[in-house]
Design a protein around this motif. Structure first.
Motif, PDB file in Angstrom:
ATOM      1  N   GLY A   1     -13.434  32.576  43.046  1.00 39.60           N
ATOM      2  CA  GLY A   1     -12.331  32.334  42.125  1.00 39.60           C
ATOM      3  C   GLY A   1     -12.246  33.430  41.085  1.00 39.60           C
ATOM      4  O   GLY A   1     -12.823  34.511  41.237  1.00 39.60           O
ATOM      5  N   ALA A   2     -11.524  33.137  40.010  1.00 40.65           N
ATOM      6  CA  ALA A   2     -11.328  34.114  38.943  1.00 40.65           C
ATOM      7  C   ALA A   2     -11.079  33.403  37.616  1.00 40.65           C
ATOM      8  O   ALA A   2     -10.534  32.299  37.592  1.00 40.65           O
ATOM      9  N   THR A   3     -11.486  34.058  36.551  1.00 39.16           N
ATOM     10  CA  THR A   3     -11.089  33.632  35.215  1.00 39.16           C
ATOM     11  C   THR A   3      -9.775  34.326  34.893  1.00 39.16           C
ATOM     12  O   THR A   3      -9.375  35.265  35.582  1.00 39.16           O
ATOM     13  N   CYS A   4      -9.104  33.876  33.853  1.00 36.27           N
ATOM     14  CA  CYS A   4      -7.850  34.513  33.466  1.00 36.27           C
ATOM     15  C   CYS A   4      -7.663  34.421  31.957  1.00 36.27           C
ATOM     16  O   CYS A   4      -7.818  33.354  31.375  1.00 36.27           O
ATOM     17  N   THR A   5      -7.347  35.542  31.359  1.00 33.49           N
ATOM     18  CA  THR A   5      -6.970  35.587  29.948  1.00 33.49           C
ATOM     19  C   THR A   5      -5.640  36.321  29.891  1.00 33.49           C
ATOM     20  O   THR A   5      -5.502  37.420  30.410  1.00 33.49           O
ATOM     21  N   PHE A   6      -4.648  35.692  29.254  1.00 32.27           N
ATOM     22  CA  PHE A   6      -3.283  36.196  29.251  1.00 32.27           C
ATOM     23  C   PHE A   6      -2.733  36.213  27.830  1.00 32.27           C
ATOM     24  O   PHE A   6      -3.015  35.302  27.051  1.00 32.27           O
ATOM     25  N   ALA A   7      -1.966  37.240  27.496  1.00 27.18           N
ATOM     26  CA  ALA A   7      -1.310  37.309  26.185  1.00 27.18           C
ATOM     27  C   ALA A   7       0.113  37.826  26.359  1.00 27.18           C
ATOM     28  O   ALA A   7       0.372  38.718  27.167  1.00 27.18           O
ATOM     29  N   LEU A   8       1.030  37.245  25.592  1.00 29.44           N
ATOM     30  CA  LEU A   8       2.433  37.657  25.580  1.00 29.44           C
ATOM     31  C   LEU A   8       2.881  37.742  24.129  1.00 29.44           C
ATOM     32  O   LEU A   8       2.884  36.732  23.422  1.00 29.44           O
ATOM     33  N   GLY A   9       3.222  38.937  23.693  1.00 29.20           N
ATOM     34  CA  GLY A   9       3.717  39.125  22.333  1.00 29.20           C
ATOM     35  C   GLY A   9       5.231  39.087  22.334  1.00 29.20           C
ATOM     36  O   GLY A   9       5.873  39.840  23.065  1.00 29.20           O
ATOM     37  N   ALA A  10       5.807  38.190  21.534  1.00 25.77           N
ATOM     38  CA  ALA A  10       7.267  38.082  21.461  1.00 25.77           C
ATOM     39  C   ALA A  10       7.668  37.364  20.183  1.00 25.77           C
ATOM     40  O   ALA A  10       7.039  36.379  19.794  1.00 25.77           O
ATOM     41  N   ARG A  11       8.696  37.879  19.535  1.00 20.75           N
ATOM     42  CA  ARG A  11       9.287  37.240  18.357  1.00 20.75           C
ATOM     43  C   ARG A  11       8.276  36.993  17.238  1.00 20.75           C
ATOM     44  O   ARG A  11       8.290  35.959  16.586  1.00 20.75           O
ATOM     45  N   GLY A  12       7.368  37.940  17.054  1.00 25.86           N
ATOM     46  CA  GLY A  12       6.388  37.831  15.980  1.00 25.86           C
ATOM     47  C   GLY A  12       5.226  36.902  16.260  1.00 25.86           C
ATOM     48  O   GLY A  12       4.413  36.633  15.377  1.00 25.86           O
ATOM     49  N   LEU A  13       5.137  36.399  17.482  1.00 32.90           N
ATOM     50  CA  LEU A  13       4.033  35.519  17.870  1.00 32.90           C
ATOM     51  C   LEU A  13       3.267  36.140  19.034  1.00 32.90           C
ATOM     52  O   LEU A  13       3.854  36.813  19.883  1.00 32.90           O
ATOM     53  N   LEU A  14       1.987  35.903  19.070  1.00 32.39           N
ATOM     54  CA  LEU A  14       1.157  36.295  20.204  1.00 32.39           C
ATOM     55  C   LEU A  14       0.776  35.012  20.926  1.00 32.39           C
ATOM     56  O   LEU A  14      -0.012  34.212  20.426  1.00 32.39           O
ATOM     57  N   HIS A  15       1.394  34.770  22.080  1.00 27.80           N
ATOM     58  CA  HIS A  15       1.117  33.590  22.899  1.00 27.80           C
ATOM     59  C   HIS A  15      -0.073  33.917  23.800  1.00 27.80           C
ATOM     60  O   HIS A  15      -0.091  34.973  24.435  1.00 27.80           O
ATOM     61  N   THR A  16      -1.046  33.028  23.857  1.00 31.99           N
ATOM     62  CA  THR A  16      -2.216  33.265  24.701  1.00 31.99           C
ATOM     63  C   THR A  16      -2.462  32.072  25.614  1.00 31.99           C
ATOM     64  O   THR A  16      -2.095  30.940  25.295  1.00 31.99           O
ATOM     65  N   ALA A  17      -3.068  32.362  26.745  1.00 37.29           N
ATOM     66  CA  ALA A  17      -3.489  31.325  27.679  1.00 37.29           C
ATOM     67  C   ALA A  17      -4.779  31.804  28.323  1.00 37.29           C
ATOM     68  O   ALA A  17      -4.933  32.995  28.589  1.00 37.29           O
ATOM     69  N   ASN A  18      -5.705  30.876  28.530  1.00 39.65           N
ATOM     70  CA  ASN A  18      -6.934  31.281  29.213  1.00 39.65           C
ATOM     71  C   ASN A  18      -7.509  30.149  30.048  1.00 39.65           C
ATOM     72  O   ASN A  18      -7.317  28.969  29.765  1.00 39.65           O
ATOM     73  N   ILE A  19      -8.189  30.580  31.094  1.00 41.79           N
ATOM     74  CA  ILE A  19      -8.933  29.702  31.990  1.00 41.79           C
ATOM     75  C   ILE A  19     -10.270  30.384  32.235  1.00 41.79           C
ATOM     76  O   ILE A  19     -10.305  31.545  32.636  1.00 41.79           O
ATOM     77  N   GLY A  20     -11.363  29.692  31.982  1.00 44.15           N
ATOM     78  CA  GLY A  20     -12.689  30.239  32.259  1.00 44.15           C
ATOM     79  C   GLY A  20     -13.392  30.755  31.029  1.00 44.15           C
ATOM     80  O   GLY A  20     -13.224  30.230  29.934  1.00 44.15           O
ATOM     81  N   ASP A  21     -14.166  31.805  31.223  1.00 44.92           N
ATOM     82  CA  ASP A  21     -14.991  32.296  30.116  1.00 44.92           C
ATOM     83  C   ASP A  21     -14.782  33.781  29.820  1.00 44.92           C
ATOM     84  O   ASP A  21     -15.677  34.455  29.336  1.00 44.92           O
TER      85      ASP A  21
END
Length: 176
Positions: free
Chosen positions: A74-94
Motif C-alpha cells: 500500500g501507500a501513505t498519502c499527504t496532500f495539500a491544496l492552496g486556494a483562496r488564502g487557505l491551505l487544505h490538507t488531507a492525509n492517510i498514514g504516517d
C-alpha cells in the motif's frame, strides 16, 4: 506518497498518477461556474474527501488483484491544496506535512499540519479491534498466516489489512 510492502512502489505510483486527477475532476469542485476552486471551504473539503474515497476504492481493487504480495502492499498519502488564502490538507498514514516559515530573526518556525495514524491511538485501536484486527507492538496484525504487521492504522491499498479495520478515510483540515 510513500509505498510499503512488497509492491509498495507500484501502489504509490498508482496513487501519484490518479489522485490529482480525481481531485481536479471531482464534480464538487466544479460547483461554481467559472471557478476552479469554490469559495466555500466546506465544498473543497467535501470534494477532497470524495476524491479520496474514489482513490481508496481504486487502490483496494489494485491491491486485491493479482498475486498474494499485492494484497499486503500500500501507500501513505499527504496532500495539500492552496486556494483562496487557505491551505487544505488531507492525509492517510504516517507521512507528515510540516509547514515551515522563516521568522524575522532568521530562525525557522514550524507547524505540524497532519497527525500520524497509529494503531495504538485509542480511537484507531477501537475501530481495528472491532473489525477483527489485532493491535500489538504498535502494529495492526491479521489473525491468520502470514502474520503481517502494518505500523499504521490508515493506508491506501493493503487489501488484506483493510479487512481488519485499517482505513483509507483521510483526516482533512484547513489552515488560514
Amino acid at each position: 506518497m510513500d509505498g510499503h510492502g512488497p509492491l509498495g512502489h507500484e501502489m504509490s505510483t498508482l496513487a501519484m498518477q490518479w489522485l490529482p486527477l480525481l481531485i481536479l475532476r471531482e464534480p464538487l469542485l466544479a460547483s461554481e461556474p467559472g471557478r476552479l476552486v469554490p469559495l466555500n471551504p466546506q465544498t473543497v473539503f467535501s470534494a477532497i474527501e470524495a476524491a479520496f474515497e474514489k482513490m481508496g476504492t481504486l487502490m483496494q481493487k489494485a491491491s486485491s488483484s493479482g498475486w498474494g504480495p499485492r494484497s499486503y502492499s500500500g501507500a501513505t498519502c499527504t496532500f495539500a491544496l492552496g486556494a483562496r488564502g487557505l491551505l487544505h490538507t488531507a492525509n492517510i498514514g504516517d507521512s507528515r506535512l510540516v509547514l515551515g516559515t522563516l521568522s524575522s530573526s532568521k530562525s525557522v518556525d514550524y507547524r505540524l499540519l497532519t497527525r500520524d495514524h497509529k494503531p495504538e491511538d485509542p480511537d484507531e485501536r477501537v475501530r481495528i479491534e472491532a473489525q477483527g484486527g489485532i493491535v500489538a507492538r504498535q502494529r495492526v496484525y491479521l489473525d491468520e498466516w502470514p502474520y503481517v504487521g502494518l505500523n499504521m492504522s490508515r493506508s491506501l491499498g493493503d487489501a488484506k489489512l483493510h479487512q481488519v479495520g485499517v482505513s483509507d478515510v483521510p483526516d482533512v483540515s484547513a489552515l488560514g
